[in-house]
Design a protein around this motif. Structure first.
Motif, PDB file in Angstrom:
ATOM      1  N   ARG A  93       0.864  -1.185   0.000  1.00 18.34           N
ATOM      2  CA  ARG A  93       0.000   0.000   0.000  1.00 18.34           C
ATOM      3  C   ARG A  93       0.900   1.235   0.000  1.00 18.34           C
ATOM      4  O   ARG A  93       1.555   1.529   0.989  1.00 18.34           O
ATOM      5  N   LEU A  94       0.917   1.928  -1.136  1.00 19.20           N
ATOM      6  CA  LEU A  94       1.838   3.043  -1.336  1.00 19.20           C
ATOM      7  C   LEU A  94       1.062   4.338  -1.488  1.00 19.20           C
ATOM      8  O   LEU A  94       0.160   4.447  -2.319  1.00 19.20           O
ATOM      9  N   GLY A  95       1.401   5.339  -0.681  1.00 21.56           N
ATOM     10  CA  GLY A  95       0.838   6.672  -0.840  1.00 21.56           C
ATOM     11  C   GLY A  95       1.828   7.556  -1.567  1.00 21.56           C
ATOM     12  O   GLY A  95       3.043   7.346  -1.487  1.00 21.56           O
ATOM     13  N   ALA A  96       1.313   8.566  -2.275  1.00 21.69           N
ATOM     14  CA  ALA A  96       2.206   9.465  -3.013  1.00 21.69           C
ATOM     15  C   ALA A  96       1.588  10.856  -3.095  1.00 21.69           C
ATOM     16  O   ALA A  96       0.374  10.989  -3.300  1.00 21.69           O
ATOM     17  N   THR A 112       8.443  -4.394  -8.957  1.00 21.19           N
ATOM     18  CA  THR A 112       7.619  -5.496  -9.451  1.00 21.19           C
ATOM     19  C   THR A 112       8.432  -6.486 -10.281  1.00 21.19           C
ATOM     20  O   THR A 112       8.085  -7.658 -10.367  1.00 21.19           O
ATOM     21  N   THR A 113       9.506  -6.000 -10.892  1.00 24.09           N
ATOM     22  CA  THR A 113      10.392  -6.927 -11.605  1.00 24.09           C
ATOM     23  C   THR A 113      11.057  -7.879 -10.629  1.00 24.09           C
ATOM     24  O   THR A 113      11.193  -9.089 -10.895  1.00 24.09           O
ATOM     25  N   SER A 121      -0.906  -1.176  -4.692  1.00 23.47           N
ATOM     26  CA  SER A 121      -1.929  -0.155  -4.928  1.00 23.47           C
ATOM     27  C   SER A 121      -1.344   1.191  -4.539  1.00 23.47           C
ATOM     28  O   SER A 121      -0.605   1.304  -3.562  1.00 23.47           O
ATOM     29  N   VAL A 122      -1.663   2.214  -5.335  1.00 21.99           N
ATOM     30  CA  VAL A 122      -1.123   3.565  -5.133  1.00 21.99           C
ATOM     31  C   VAL A 122      -2.286   4.533  -4.941  1.00 21.99           C
ATOM     32  O   VAL A 122      -3.237   4.519  -5.725  1.00 21.99           O
ATOM     33  N   VAL A 123      -2.202   5.346  -3.899  1.00 25.97           N
ATOM     34  CA  VAL A 123      -3.224   6.367  -3.666  1.00 25.97           C
ATOM     35  C   VAL A 123      -2.545   7.729  -3.604  1.00 25.97           C
ATOM     36  O   VAL A 123      -1.444   7.868  -3.072  1.00 25.97           O
ATOM     37  N   SER A 124      -3.206   8.730  -4.184  1.00 25.08           N
ATOM     38  CA  SER A 124      -2.701  10.099  -4.163  1.00 25.08           C
ATOM     39  C   SER A 124      -3.182  10.782  -2.887  1.00 25.08           C
ATOM     40  O   SER A 124      -4.385  10.833  -2.613  1.00 25.08           O
ATOM     41  N   LEU A 125      -2.239  11.309  -2.095  1.00 21.22           N
ATOM     42  CA  LEU A 125      -2.555  11.897  -0.791  1.00 21.22           C
ATOM     43  C   LEU A 125      -1.719  13.152  -0.574  1.00 21.22           C
ATOM     44  O   LEU A 125      -0.649  13.307  -1.176  1.00 21.22           O
ATOM     45  N   SER A 126      -2.183  14.015   0.300  1.00 20.06           N
ATOM     46  CA  SER A 126      -1.354  15.132   0.729  1.00 20.06           C
ATOM     47  C   SER A 126      -0.261  14.607   1.656  1.00 20.06           C
ATOM     48  O   SER A 126      -0.356  13.500   2.193  1.00 20.06           O
ATOM     49  N   SER A 127       0.781  15.406   1.876  1.00 21.94           N
ATOM     50  CA  SER A 127       1.876  14.963   2.746  1.00 21.94           C
ATOM     51  C   SER A 127       1.387  14.735   4.176  1.00 21.94           C
ATOM     52  O   SER A 127       1.884  13.842   4.872  1.00 21.94           O
ATOM     53  N   ALA A 141       4.300   2.330   2.796  1.00 17.98           N
ATOM     54  CA  ALA A 141       5.358   3.284   2.436  1.00 17.98           C
ATOM     55  C   ALA A 141       4.720   4.433   1.672  1.00 17.98           C
ATOM     56  O   ALA A 141       3.537   4.377   1.297  1.00 17.98           O
ATOM     57  N   ALA A 142       5.502   5.479   1.449  1.00 18.32           N
ATOM     58  CA  ALA A 142       4.974   6.646   0.746  1.00 18.32           C
ATOM     59  C   ALA A 142       6.099   7.374   0.038  1.00 18.32           C
ATOM     60  O   ALA A 142       7.270   7.269   0.409  1.00 18.32           O
TER      61      ALA A 142
END
Length: 316
Positions: A93-96, A112-113, A121-127, A141-142
């Motif tokens: 679970r990755l935030g960015a 992924t390689t 899964s990637v979600v767009s978030l504020s810091s 992680a983020a």
């Protein structure tokens, strides 16, 4: 006890007994009774009682803090044991932050390689949302700013340096300013601007730059999407302040110019952040190892430099 903590976390997430029970695949009485039992075992009130969910008591907030930590540690233990038996697996679970989204392929492709069986899964978030997500074990992680606003209780890995450009319609700038090949922040402050929303750290960076020149900007439009920044400029509604990464995936347009912002010439480090625990979470550690070996800083710098070539040609 773990089960009761999971129910409590679901209630905190859903803020509704019925939805929390549904998310846990149990009946509402089952969830409510479990939380009452937790209150009896800990001998403190946890939930503010009323006709509907009204929040947590001060004691309940402290219990919730420990519940997140305990359930997060349980999940980490499961991942550690599974990694020992089968290698690293699971769901990353990755935030960015929004400005880092164009860089996600540079981060996830080597990961992924190396670990093809891990789902991401990637979600767009504020810091600030990222800090909360890491604290509450909702993110593994983020990718966020590392050197502007302090992060707490995390390990970090610098990935690349973000720099800033003015994106504007050619007709909104003088030929002399375009010929200079760069725009002072003070000049940009005089334009009709669309900026990211104030909850985004990129916006706070831009506001700081404007203040350094003695200017305060009230944008005509705001958005939390960097793609929208480009589409608004292309429509001729506003100019905007964008990170160089945006230029790597939007096409040059003959009526739009992208110019570096100077006086001051700002840059900020963006990198990987994950919870500072020992041992580190297996998925976060695996991502950090893959990212460290990928030379992402060079890839991003080359990508931005290559993208700027057609943008510079479009100016002529």
């Amino acid at each position: 006890m773990f089960r009761k903590f999971v129910y409590l976390l679901a209630l905190a997430r859903e803020k509704h007994f019925g939805r929390a029970a549904e998310s846990c695949h149990v009946s509402q009485p089952t969830l409510s009774n479990a939380i009452r039992q937790l209150e009896e075992e800990l001998q403190v009130p946890i939930v503010e009682r009323g006709q509907k969910f009204e929040g947590f008591t001060p004691e309940g907030l402290k219990v919730l803090e420990y519940a997140r930590r305990i359930v997060g540690e349980r999940d980490s233990l499961r991942h550690e044991l599974l990694a020992l038996a089968q290698g690293v697996t699971g769901h990353l679970r990755l935030g960015a932050i929004p400005t880092a989204l164009p860089v996600i392929p540079h981060v996830l492709t080597p990961f992924t390689t190396r670990f093809p069986h891990i789902r991401s899964s990637v979600v767009s978030l504020s810091s600030r949302e990222i800090q909360r997500g890491l604290d509450e074990f909702e993110l593994d992680a983020a990718i966020t700013y590392l050197d502007n606003e302090p992060l707490n209780n995390v390990r970090t890995l610098p990935l690349y340096t973000e720099r800033y450009h003015l994106l504007a319609r050619r007709d909104d700038l003088s030929d002399e300013l375009i010929a200079q090949g760069a725009v002072p922040w003070e000049k940009a402050a005089g334009l009709r601007l669309c900026l990211l929303t104030p909850d985004m750290q990129n916006r706070r960076i831009a506001d700081t730059a404007f203040r350094m020149t003695g200017r305060t900007v009230e944008p005509a439009m705001e958005t939390n999407s960097i793609v929208t920044l480009y589409t608004i400029v292309r429509a001729g509604t506003c100019a905007s302040i964008v990170p160089g990464q945006l230029l790597t995936f939007v096409p040059p347009h003959p009526d739009i110019v992208a110019l570096p912002l100077v006086d001051p010439e700002l840059s900020h480090v963006v990198g990987l952040a994950y919870a500072d625990r020992d041992p580190p979470p297996p998925l976060a550690k695996a991502l950090a190892v893959a990212a460290a070996d990928a030379d992402i800083a060079q890839r991003v710098a080359i990508g931005v430099a290559d993208a700027m070539i057609p943008w510079r040609l479009a100016i002529r």
